[in-house]
Design a protein around this motif. Sequence first.
Motif, PDB file in Angstrom:
ATOM      1  N   PRO A  46       0.811  -1.224   0.000  1.00  0.00           N
ATOM      2  CA  PRO A  46       0.000   0.000   0.000  1.00  0.00           C
ATOM      3  C   PRO A  46       0.844   1.274   0.000  1.00  0.00           C
ATOM      4  O   PRO A  46       0.490   2.263  -0.651  1.00  0.00           O
ATOM      5  N   ILE A  47       1.957   1.239   0.684  1.00  0.00           N
ATOM      6  CA  ILE A  47       2.831   2.413   0.732  1.00  0.00           C
ATOM      7  C   ILE A  47       3.440   2.674  -0.645  1.00  0.00           C
ATOM      8  O   ILE A  47       3.432   3.811  -1.141  1.00  0.00           O
ATOM      9  N   ALA A  48       3.941   1.615  -1.275  1.00  0.00           N
ATOM     10  CA  ALA A  48       4.565   1.768  -2.595  1.00  0.00           C
ATOM     11  C   ALA A  48       3.547   2.198  -3.650  1.00  0.00           C
ATOM     12  O   ALA A  48       3.842   3.054  -4.491  1.00  0.00           O
ATOM     13  N   VAL A  49       2.350   1.645  -3.593  1.00  0.00           N
ATOM     14  CA  VAL A  49       1.323   1.996  -4.579  1.00  0.00           C
ATOM     15  C   VAL A  49       0.885   3.447  -4.387  1.00  0.00           C
ATOM     16  O   VAL A  49       0.675   4.175  -5.363  1.00  0.00           O
ATOM     17  N   PHE A  50       0.751   3.892  -3.134  1.00  0.00           N
ATOM     18  CA  PHE A  50       0.401   5.287  -2.888  1.00  0.00           C
ATOM     19  C   PHE A  50       1.472   6.221  -3.439  1.00  0.00           C
ATOM     20  O   PHE A  50       1.165   7.216  -4.100  1.00  0.00           O
ATOM     21  N   LEU A  51       2.727   5.921  -3.162  1.00  0.00           N
ATOM     22  CA  LEU A  51       3.809   6.773  -3.647  1.00  0.00           C
ATOM     23  C   LEU A  51       3.846   6.804  -5.178  1.00  0.00           C
ATOM     24  O   LEU A  51       4.081   7.859  -5.775  1.00  0.00           O
ATOM     25  N   LEU A  52       3.581   5.671  -5.807  1.00  0.00           N
ATOM     26  CA  LEU A  52       3.548   5.625  -7.259  1.00  0.00           C
ATOM     27  C   LEU A  52       2.383   6.448  -7.808  1.00  0.00           C
ATOM     28  O   LEU A  52       2.554   7.227  -8.754  1.00  0.00           O
ATOM     29  N   ALA A  53       1.208   6.299  -7.205  1.00  0.00           N
ATOM     30  CA  ALA A  53       0.047   7.072  -7.660  1.00  0.00           C
ATOM     31  C   ALA A  53       0.280   8.570  -7.456  1.00  0.00           C
ATOM     32  O   ALA A  53      -0.086   9.386  -8.312  1.00  0.00           O
ATOM     33  N   PHE A  54       0.892   8.939  -6.347  1.00  0.00           N
ATOM     34  CA  PHE A  54       1.189  10.351  -6.091  1.00  0.00           C
ATOM     35  C   PHE A  54       2.173  10.889  -7.117  1.00  0.00           C
ATOM     36  O   PHE A  54       1.989  11.968  -7.676  1.00  0.00           O
ATOM     37  N   ARG A  55       3.216  10.110  -7.365  1.00  0.00           N
ATOM     38  CA  ARG A  55       4.257  10.536  -8.309  1.00  0.00           C
ATOM     39  C   ARG A  55       3.702  10.689  -9.727  1.00  0.00           C
ATOM     40  O   ARG A  55       4.002  11.663 -10.423  1.00  0.00           O
TER      41      ARG A  55
ATOM     42  N   LEU B 158      -9.142  14.884 -12.304  1.00  0.00           N
ATOM     43  CA  LEU B 158      -9.785  13.595 -12.574  1.00  0.00           C
ATOM     44  C   LEU B 158      -8.752  12.483 -12.696  1.00  0.00           C
ATOM     45  O   LEU B 158      -8.938  11.378 -12.168  1.00  0.00           O
ATOM     46  N   ALA B 159      -7.652  12.753 -13.369  1.00  0.00           N
ATOM     47  CA  ALA B 159      -6.598  11.748 -13.519  1.00  0.00           C
ATOM     48  C   ALA B 159      -5.994  11.392 -12.163  1.00  0.00           C
ATOM     49  O   ALA B 159      -5.700  10.217 -11.908  1.00  0.00           O
ATOM     50  N   GLN B 160      -5.822  12.376 -11.287  1.00  0.00           N
ATOM     51  CA  GLN B 160      -5.289  12.099  -9.959  1.00  0.00           C
ATOM     52  C   GLN B 160      -6.234  11.193  -9.174  1.00  0.00           C
ATOM     53  O   GLN B 160      -5.802  10.210  -8.562  1.00  0.00           O
ATOM     54  N   VAL B 161      -7.523  11.520  -9.196  1.00  0.00           N
ATOM     55  CA  VAL B 161      -8.505  10.711  -8.472  1.00  0.00           C
ATOM     56  C   VAL B 161      -8.526   9.290  -9.023  1.00  0.00           C
ATOM     57  O   VAL B 161      -8.544   8.311  -8.259  1.00  0.00           O
ATOM     58  N   LEU B 162      -8.506   9.152 -10.340  1.00  0.00           N
ATOM     59  CA  LEU B 162      -8.524   7.820 -10.947  1.00  0.00           C
ATOM     60  C   LEU B 162      -7.266   7.030 -10.618  1.00  0.00           C
ATOM     61  O   LEU B 162      -7.329   5.811 -10.403  1.00  0.00           O
ATOM     62  N   LEU B 163      -6.126   7.689 -10.570  1.00  0.00           N
ATOM     63  CA  LEU B 163      -4.891   6.993 -10.185  1.00  0.00           C
ATOM     64  C   LEU B 163      -4.957   6.503  -8.747  1.00  0.00           C
ATOM     65  O   LEU B 163      -4.575   5.365  -8.450  1.00  0.00           O
ATOM     66  N   TYR B 164      -5.457   7.342  -7.851  1.00  0.00           N
ATOM     67  CA  TYR B 164      -5.580   6.920  -6.455  1.00  0.00           C
ATOM     68  C   TYR B 164      -6.589   5.783  -6.297  1.00  0.00           C
ATOM     69  O   TYR B 164      -6.343   4.822  -5.548  1.00  0.00           O
ATOM     70  N   LEU B 165      -7.724   5.864  -6.991  1.00  0.00           N
ATOM     71  CA  LEU B 165      -8.720   4.801  -6.908  1.00  0.00           C
ATOM     72  C   LEU B 165      -8.186   3.489  -7.483  1.00  0.00           C
ATOM     73  O   LEU B 165      -8.415   2.410  -6.924  1.00  0.00           O
ATOM     74  N   THR B 166      -7.461   3.574  -8.585  1.00  0.00           N
ATOM     75  CA  THR B 166      -6.846   2.388  -9.162  1.00  0.00           C
ATOM     76  C   THR B 166      -5.819   1.800  -8.197  1.00  0.00           C
ATOM     77  O   THR B 166      -5.746   0.586  -8.014  1.00  0.00           O
ATOM     78  N   GLY B 167      -5.045   2.666  -7.565  1.00  0.00           N
ATOM     79  CA  GLY B 167      -4.068   2.198  -6.583  1.00  0.00           C
ATOM     80  C   GLY B 167      -4.721   1.515  -5.401  1.00  0.00           C
ATOM     81  O   GLY B 167      -4.233   0.491  -4.906  1.00  0.00           O
ATOM     82  N   LEU B 168      -5.842   2.049  -4.930  1.00  0.00           N
ATOM     83  CA  LEU B 168      -6.565   1.400  -3.837  1.00  0.00           C
ATOM     84  C   LEU B 168      -7.072   0.029  -4.260  1.00  0.00           C
ATOM     85  O   LEU B 168      -7.025  -0.928  -3.478  1.00  0.00           O
ATOM     86  N   GLY B 169      -7.539  -0.066  -5.492  1.00  0.00           N
ATOM     87  CA  GLY B 169      -7.987  -1.360  -5.998  1.00  0.00           C
ATOM     88  C   GLY B 169      -6.849  -2.369  -6.073  1.00  0.00           C
ATOM     89  O   GLY B 169      -7.005  -3.522  -5.661  1.00  0.00           O
ATOM     90  N   VAL B 170      -5.714  -1.928  -6.561  1.00  0.00           N
ATOM     91  CA  VAL B 170      -4.545  -2.815  -6.646  1.00  0.00           C
ATOM     92  C   VAL B 170      -4.113  -3.245  -5.247  1.00  0.00           C
ATOM     93  O   VAL B 170      -3.817  -4.421  -5.005  1.00  0.00           O
ATOM     94  N   SER B 171      -4.095  -2.324  -4.322  1.00  0.00           N
ATOM     95  CA  SER B 171      -3.707  -2.629  -2.950  1.00  0.00           C
ATOM     96  C   SER B 171      -4.665  -3.639  -2.324  1.00  0.00           C
ATOM     97  O   SER B 171      -4.248  -4.580  -1.640  1.00  0.00           O
ATOM     98  N   ALA B 172      -5.958  -3.478  -2.563  1.00  0.00           N
ATOM     99  CA  ALA B 172      -6.950  -4.408  -2.019  1.00  0.00           C
ATOM    100  C   ALA B 172      -6.814  -5.790  -2.644  1.00  0.00           C
ATOM    101  O   ALA B 172      -6.915  -6.808  -1.944  1.00  0.00           O
TER     102      ALA B 172
END
Length: 115
Positions: free
Chosen positions: A67-76, A84-98
């Motif tokens: 989760p930490i690595a995926v968050f940092l990647l989505a932020f970067r 919209l792209a930021q929100v979609l990246l974070y939502l995709t990252g949450l899905g990958v983490s789950a």
Amino acid sequence: MTESAPARPRVPRWVTTTLAVVFGLFFAYDAWEAVGNILGISWLVSDTDTAISVFGWIVLSIGVLIPIAVFLLAFRLGRTRDLLAQVLLYLTGLGVSAVVALDIVALFGAGSLLT
């Protein structure tokens, strides 16, 4: 004569920061759940005559780090994009983490992490 593309409006820094903090809390919760898994399996092991294997420690540690690595990647990846792209990246990252957390539980379970 060349025509340049119209400049995209830049997302204000406070919006990007607020978005990162809000989604960061969700990712932190995922990481905290993984720490809870480590503690739960440790308590399970302390009641029996078994131990967590090296493979078990690696799998449980990956559960905390993903989760930490995926968050940092989505932020970067999202910090220079539109809202919209930021929100979609974070939502995709949450899905990958789950999905990774569920895969760890489903594939390995507590039994295969013990010696």
